[in-house]
Design an enzyme around this catalytic site. Structure first.
Site, PDB file in Angstrom:
ATOM      1  N   CYS A 119       0.804  -1.225   0.000  1.00  0.00           N
ATOM      2  CA  CYS A 119       0.000   0.000   0.000  1.00  0.00           C
ATOM      3  C   CYS A 119       0.840   1.279   0.000  1.00  0.00           C
ATOM      4  O   CYS A 119       1.997   1.286   0.411  1.00  0.00           O
ATOM      5  CB  CYS A 119      -0.910   0.014   1.221  1.00  0.00           C
ATOM      6  SG  CYS A 119      -2.103  -1.338   1.264  1.00  0.00           S
ATOM      7  N   ASP A 120       0.191   2.341  -0.475  1.00  0.00           N
ATOM      8  CA  ASP A 120       0.613   3.714  -0.258  1.00  0.00           C
ATOM      9  C   ASP A 120       2.081   3.959  -0.605  1.00  0.00           C
ATOM     10  O   ASP A 120       2.539   3.570  -1.663  1.00  0.00           O
ATOM     11  CB  ASP A 120       0.266   4.129   1.182  1.00  0.00           C
ATOM     12  CG  ASP A 120      -1.239   3.978   1.448  1.00  0.00           C
ATOM     13  OD1 ASP A 120      -2.013   4.364   0.573  1.00  0.00           O
ATOM     14  OD2 ASP A 120      -1.623   3.463   2.499  1.00  0.00           O
ATOM     15  N   LYS A 121       2.850   4.564   0.304  1.00  0.00           N
ATOM     16  CA  LYS A 121       4.233   4.950   0.002  1.00  0.00           C
ATOM     17  C   LYS A 121       5.205   3.792   0.139  1.00  0.00           C
ATOM     18  O   LYS A 121       6.398   3.929  -0.142  1.00  0.00           O
ATOM     19  CB  LYS A 121       4.687   6.086   0.932  1.00  0.00           C
ATOM     20  CG  LYS A 121       3.728   7.244   0.996  1.00  0.00           C
ATOM     21  CD  LYS A 121       3.422   7.788  -0.370  1.00  0.00           C
ATOM     22  CE  LYS A 121       2.043   8.391  -0.449  1.00  0.00           C
ATOM     23  NZ  LYS A 121       0.926   7.488  -0.251  1.00  0.00           N
ATOM     24  N   GLU A 449      -2.379  14.448   1.353  1.00  0.00           N
ATOM     25  CA  GLU A 449      -3.387  14.127   0.338  1.00  0.00           C
ATOM     26  C   GLU A 449      -4.676  14.862   0.666  1.00  0.00           C
ATOM     27  O   GLU A 449      -5.022  15.051   1.826  1.00  0.00           O
ATOM     28  CB  GLU A 449      -3.639  12.619   0.297  1.00  0.00           C
ATOM     29  CG  GLU A 449      -2.467  11.844  -0.286  1.00  0.00           C
ATOM     30  CD  GLU A 449      -2.768  10.371  -0.442  1.00  0.00           C
ATOM     31  OE1 GLU A 449      -3.773   9.896   0.118  1.00  0.00           O
ATOM     32  OE2 GLU A 449      -1.996   9.681  -1.130  1.00  0.00           O
ATOM     33  N   SER A 475      -5.200  11.701  -3.127  1.00  0.00           N
ATOM     34  CA  SER A 475      -5.289  10.255  -3.028  1.00  0.00           C
ATOM     35  C   SER A 475      -5.635   9.678  -4.391  1.00  0.00           C
ATOM     36  O   SER A 475      -6.254  10.333  -5.228  1.00  0.00           O
ATOM     37  CB  SER A 475      -6.386   9.879  -2.025  1.00  0.00           C
ATOM     38  OG  SER A 475      -6.772   8.542  -2.178  1.00  0.00           O
TER      39      SER A 475
END
Length: 562
Positions: A119-121, A449, A475
């Site tokens: 996920c994400d970063k 975000e 996002s």
């Protein structure tokens, strides 16, 4: 082998003594050492089960004649961090993850790596760290979650939950309907089910050739996903045990200029998150590839947008893309527009890209369209320029609702919290351009975000009537006329900092324009009296980050020289 530096020779007896304490036997010192970089953390839905995934991978590594060493990175769930100061830590966590990968792999001289992000970063952070180490590396993500359904059978996801807040505030849905969405939007473990940042990056790893087919689309917690884990483990051992392959499959040999361009091309075809721009620029930097923000529009002109996924099309999710043929089918269809769309390149599986995708076919043309019936003749991302974004700004053009040309009056907010308060207070009307500034990598710091304000705007029924620009980011779940990454940012004295309520802002997506109707003389006069906002920070880490980070136009990378 690289690991011989810590395990071979009489002078390494102390090193072997320590390794024996972990359970190694005599025979293990002749085997390749494989780093298993895990991002297990219990608070993220895409990661809470990755401890079990690592056990599967380590078992398969041992069965294939190598020695696994698992280590962990941190992780932050952007959805949970959203809408409060926790989001300040999200983008900076990318650098901590990259640094941790580099530190563990180089300190212990491991021969190869299998990385388990989701996920994400965490995905780009792991890629950036792995590029610095430059040993053979396979990425195998945890996989996407299933889409959810409301009690009446409507498909929903995390974006639905954020937009439901705006609908509830406007009286468009009841308490019970809000609870229905809350309880069903995220029905399982995995990365959130749409083409948000996590799944965008997990998909692009297939395009870059650093993950095996299915990495971006096979559902989490399924037998098919487990087989992908095992296949990845077998492959990294096959490479690690062969001297020639260890050289041939070094990460930088695969993740080269062609791979970067292929990633952006697939991003355009599938309408990925704007965050991919930020992360791919940073990845290009770590790979030593000279790729500029302006190059993205060149690629966009060559790519048709053929797959529309939530949030751009709320009924389609990653499981649907998988059923319709997956990323390989998207790439194979892209080649029909011309060989220049995708560049041939070696993949970690051992095939060249064109060999890998040659037999892939679309099985549902309502989910993945053909090149003759695209959603758009150009890609799903665009870089805008003008006096308001001299170094560029980014929009997910695939997610636009309403006109692609928009002119409106600025409603300015110095930060996301101030903007949320103003939007809820009814300060934003149809025809306005919401400006949220001092949220860039430097100004935030950390480039928050803006899913909360954009979701409020959508939920209040203003999605096609209001634009939003920010030096922060969005996002992957954001849709609408939302323009982020405005550079130079407000903290640097960019023109976004000089805007006043009522200034006329002009947006033209197809002409790549973002400008404010102010003369050069007026801009000069405003700049003369300009004093940037600088937030007081208690966090030592965020203060360090603010000093070191560059703006979004170069990927918000940390400076190493001044």
């Amino acid at each position: 082998m690289r690991s011989d530096e810590v395990k071979k020779g009489n002078h390494r007896a102390p090193h072997r003594a320590l390794l024996r304490a972990t359970g190694l036997k005599d025979q293990d010192f002749n085997k390749p050492f494989i780093g298993v970089a895990n991002s297990f953390i219990e608070i993220i839905p895409g990661h809470f089960f990755l401890n079990k995934v690592a056990e599967i991978i380590k078992e398969e590594i041992r069965l294939n004649g190598c020695v696994p060493f698992e280590f962990n990175t941190i992780g932050i769930d952007d959805g949970i961090a959203m809408g409060h100061d926790g989001m300040l830590y999200s983008l900076p966590s990318r650098e901590l993850i990259a640094n941790s990968i580099e530190s563990v792999m180089n300190a212990h001289k491991l021969d190869a790596m299998i990385a388990i992000p989701n996920c994400d970063k965490i995905v780009p952070g792991m890629i950036m760290g792995a590029l610095r180490v430059d040993v053979p590396t396979i990425f195998v993500s945890g996989g996407p979650m299933k889409k959810g359904y409301t009690q009446d059978g409507t498909p929903i996801d995390l974006a639905s939950a954020f937009e439901a807040v705006g609908k509830h505030e406007s009286g468009l849905i009841t308490d019970d309907e809000l609870m229905d969405i809350e309880c069903n939007a995220c029905p399982s473990g995995g990365s959130c089910s749409g083409m948000f940042t996590a799944n965008s990056m997990n998909t692009l790893m297939e395009a870059m050739g650093i993950a095996l087919p299915g990495n971006g689309t096979i559902l989490a917690l399924t037998p098919e996903r487990e087989e992908l884990y095992r296949e990845a483990a077998r492959r990294i051992c096959e490479i690690a045990k062969d001297n020639e392959k260890r050289e041939r499959f070094k990460l930088k040999y695969i993740l080269n200029e062609n791979a970067i361009k292929n990633a952006f091309a697939v991003d355009m075809a599938m309408g990925g998150s704007t965050n991919t721009v930020l992360h791919m620029l940073a990845i290009a930097y770590e790979a030593g590839v000279d790729f500029k923000l302006s190059d993205i529009n060149v690629i966009s002109q060559q790519v048709s947008h053929i797959a529309k996924i939530s949030p751009s099309l709320s009924t389609v999710h990653m499981e649907d893309i998988n059923r319709a043929g997956g990323v390989n089918a998207v790439m194979n269809e892209m080649t029909k527009r011309g060989s220049h769309v995708l560049l041939d390149n070696l993949t970690i599986g051992g095939q060249m890209l064109y060999e890998k995708i040659a037999n892939a076919a679309i099985t549902d043309k309502n989910i993945i369209r053909t090149i003759d019936n695209p959603y758009s003749e150009v890609g799903g991302l665009a870089i805008l320029y003008g006096n308001l974004a001299e170094q560029g700004a980014v929009i997910k053009s695939a997610g636009i609702i309403g006109d692609r040309v928009f002119t409106g009056k600025a409603v300015c907010y110095d930060g996301q919290i101030e903007a949320i308060t103003g939007i809820l207070a009814g300060e934003v009307k149809a025809g306005d351009v919401v400006v949220i500034r001092y949220e860039g990598p430097i100004g935030g710091p950390g480039m928050q975000e803006m899913l909360s304000p954009t979701s409020l705007i959508m939920g209040m029924g203003l999605g096609s009537a209001v634009a939003l620009i920010t030096d922060g980011r969005f996002s992957g779940a954001t849709r609408g006329a939302s323009i982020g990454h405005v550079s130079p940012e407000a903290a640097e004295g960019g023109v976004i900092a000089l805007l006043e309520n009522g200034d006329e802002i002009h947006i033209d997506i197809d002409q790549y324009i973002l400008s404010v109707n102010l003369s050069e003389e007026e801009i000069r006069l405003r700049r003369k009296n300009f004093i940037p906002v600088k937030r007081e920070l208690k966090s030592r880490w965020l203060r360090q980050y603010r000093i070191l980070v560059g703006n979004a136009s170069s990927g918000a990378i940390l400076r190493t020289e001044f």
